[in-house]
Design a protein around this motif. Structure first.
Motif, short mmCIF file in Angstrom:
data_model
loop_
_atom_site.label_atom_id
_atom_site.label_comp_id
_atom_site.label_asym_id
_atom_site.label_seq_id
_atom_site.Cartn_x
_atom_site.Cartn_y
_atom_site.Cartn_z
N SER A 241 0.80 -1.22 0.00
CA SER A 241 0.00 0.00 0.00
C SER A 241 0.83 1.28 0.00
O SER A 241 0.81 2.02 -0.97
N TRP A 242 1.59 1.55 1.09
CA TRP A 242 2.32 2.81 1.14
C TRP A 242 3.52 2.71 2.07
O TRP A 242 3.74 1.69 2.71
N GLY A 243 4.30 3.79 2.12
CA GLY A 243 5.48 3.83 2.96
C GLY A 243 6.18 5.16 2.77
O GLY A 243 5.81 5.97 1.93
N ILE A 244 7.22 5.39 3.55
CA ILE A 244 8.02 6.61 3.44
C ILE A 244 9.33 6.24 2.76
O ILE A 244 10.18 5.59 3.35
N GLY A 245 9.49 6.65 1.52
CA GLY A 245 10.66 6.24 0.76
C GLY A 245 10.66 4.74 0.56
O GLY A 245 9.62 4.09 0.62
N CYS A 246 11.84 4.18 0.33
CA CYS A 246 11.97 2.73 0.14
C CYS A 246 13.20 2.22 0.88
O CYS A 246 14.30 2.74 0.69
N ALA A 247 13.00 1.22 1.71
CA ALA A 247 14.09 0.54 2.41
C ALA A 247 14.88 1.46 3.33
O ALA A 247 16.05 1.22 3.60
N ARG A 248 14.24 2.50 3.85
CA ARG A 248 14.92 3.39 4.79
C ARG A 248 14.92 2.77 6.20
O ARG A 248 13.98 2.08 6.56
N PRO A 249 15.95 3.07 6.98
CA PRO A 249 15.93 2.59 8.37
C PRO A 249 14.73 3.14 9.13
O PRO A 249 14.35 4.30 8.95
N TYR A 250 14.14 2.32 9.97
CA TYR A 250 13.04 2.71 10.83
C TYR A 250 11.83 3.26 10.07
O TYR A 250 11.07 4.07 10.57
N GLN A 251 11.67 2.79 8.82
CA GLN A 251 10.51 3.17 8.02
C GLN A 251 9.97 1.91 7.34
O GLN A 251 10.18 1.70 6.15
N PRO A 252 9.23 1.06 8.07
CA PRO A 252 8.72 -0.17 7.46
C PRO A 252 7.66 0.11 6.40
O PRO A 252 7.01 1.16 6.41
N GLY A 253 7.50 -0.82 5.48
CA GLY A 253 6.46 -0.70 4.48
C GLY A 253 5.10 -1.01 5.08
O GLY A 253 4.99 -1.80 6.02
N VAL A 254 4.07 -0.39 4.55
CA VAL A 254 2.71 -0.56 5.06
C VAL A 254 1.88 -1.34 4.05
O VAL A 254 1.91 -1.06 2.85
N TYR A 255 1.11 -2.29 4.56
CA TYR A 255 0.31 -3.20 3.74
C TYR A 255 -1.12 -3.24 4.25
O TYR A 255 -1.36 -3.10 5.45
N VAL A 256 -2.06 -3.45 3.35
CA VAL A 256 -3.45 -3.65 3.75
C VAL A 256 -3.55 -4.95 4.55
O VAL A 256 -2.99 -5.98 4.15
N ARG A 257 -4.24 -4.92 5.68
CA ARG A 257 -4.46 -6.12 6.49
C ARG A 257 -5.63 -6.88 5.86
O ARG A 257 -6.80 -6.60 6.16
N VAL A 258 -5.33 -7.86 5.03
CA VAL A 258 -6.35 -8.54 4.23
C VAL A 258 -7.41 -9.20 5.10
O VAL A 258 -8.60 -9.22 4.75
N SER A 259 -7.01 -9.75 6.24
CA SER A 259 -7.98 -10.46 7.09
C SER A 259 -9.14 -9.56 7.52
O SER A 259 -10.27 -10.03 7.69
N THR A 260 -8.87 -8.27 7.68
CA THR A 260 -9.92 -7.33 8.06
C THR A 260 -11.00 -7.23 6.99
O THR A 260 -12.19 -7.09 7.29
#
Length: 271
Positions: A241-260
């Protein structure tokens, strides 16, 4: 309701915007994802952009392009004629504007199968990636005779445990600001606990999102990976889904929680 008209996303992070040199020939998706978890990365996955993956091993991974073939996003075949992707990949578009390509591991070849669309469903409450509900379903004009990936359900809580490893897939950029990969790539990413995600990512909502990555960065999904799969336990647990930059320290990628969203998506897939 199936529709192809919504307001346009301003574009946050994972939306596929490729360099002009490759835009005409590549179909987009993966790279590795930002990081925040304590567990060390497996040695074979700590490569910016991930490592080669076989489309035969992940046959439900598809690329989504504009009607002219230029790259846009990734997706997952969740029913023979249905592809789950991110809402921000489809917002403001009509079925005639998009194509789905399945079975193509090397995007510089003509392999695989191309499908037109007959419908687009976007979550009715979607407004922006940070507001959640970043899910969409594409209805294919003709079904694909390929394996599909089951959705995680509300009962699959163990698949979302902090530190549990997931697998992200795609053809997206292999570094922030870099070029996309011509080959399908995969990257192992540990799930980050919700409190830590909330502490470092403004707008993170645990009920509808999860985040994954490493504390020192280096592995992450990136531009071109939007809508692509995050898998664990043989199920689709997340949508890039989204994130801050790519592969930066302390910036994990965000994903839709499909189970919801699984109960609602099941109704859409049966419609």
């Amino acid at each position: 309701m199936w529709s192809g008209t919504r307001s346009q996303l301003s574009g946050f992070r994972r939306h596929a915007t490729l360099g002009a040199a490759l835009a005409a020939v590549l179909l987009t998706l993966a790279a590795p994802a930002p990081a925040l978890a304590e567990p060390p990365a497996p040695p074979d996955s700590r490569v910016v952009g991930g490592i080669r993956a076989s489309i035969l091993e992940f046959p439900w991974t598809v690329a989504i392009t504009k009607s002219d073939g230029s790259p846009l996003c990734g997706g997952t075949l969740v029913a023979p004629a249905m592809v789950l992707t991110a809402a921000h990949c489809a917002i403001g578009r009509q079925p005639k504007d998009l194509l789905v390509i399945a079975g193509r591991e090397d995007l510089l070849t003509l392999g695989g199968e191309i499908r037109a669309l007959t419908g687009i469903w976007i979550h009715p409450f979607y407004t922006d990636v940070r507001a959640g509900d970043d899910v969409a379903v594409l209805r294919l004009a003709l079904p694909l005779a390929r394996p599909t990936l089951p959705l995680a359900t509300p009962a699959d809580t163990l698949l979302y445990g902090p530190g549990s490893y997931t697998l992200a897939l795609g053809w997206g950029r292999t570094a922030e600001g870099g070029f996309p990969s011509r080959y399908l790539l995969k990257a192992a990413l540990p799930i980050v606990g919700d409190p830590l995600c909330q502490a470092v990512l403004a707008g993170f909502e645990a009920s509808s999102m999860l985040c994954a990555g490493y504390a020192n960065g280096g592995v992450d999904t990136c531009q071109g990976d939007s809508g692509g799969p995050l898998i664990a336990g043989g199920k689709l647990i997340g949508v890039t889904s989204w994130g801050i930059g790519c592969a930066r320290p302390y910036q994990p990628g965000v994903y839709v929680r499909v189970s919801t969203y699984q109960p609602l998506l099941d109704l859409v897939l049966r419609s």
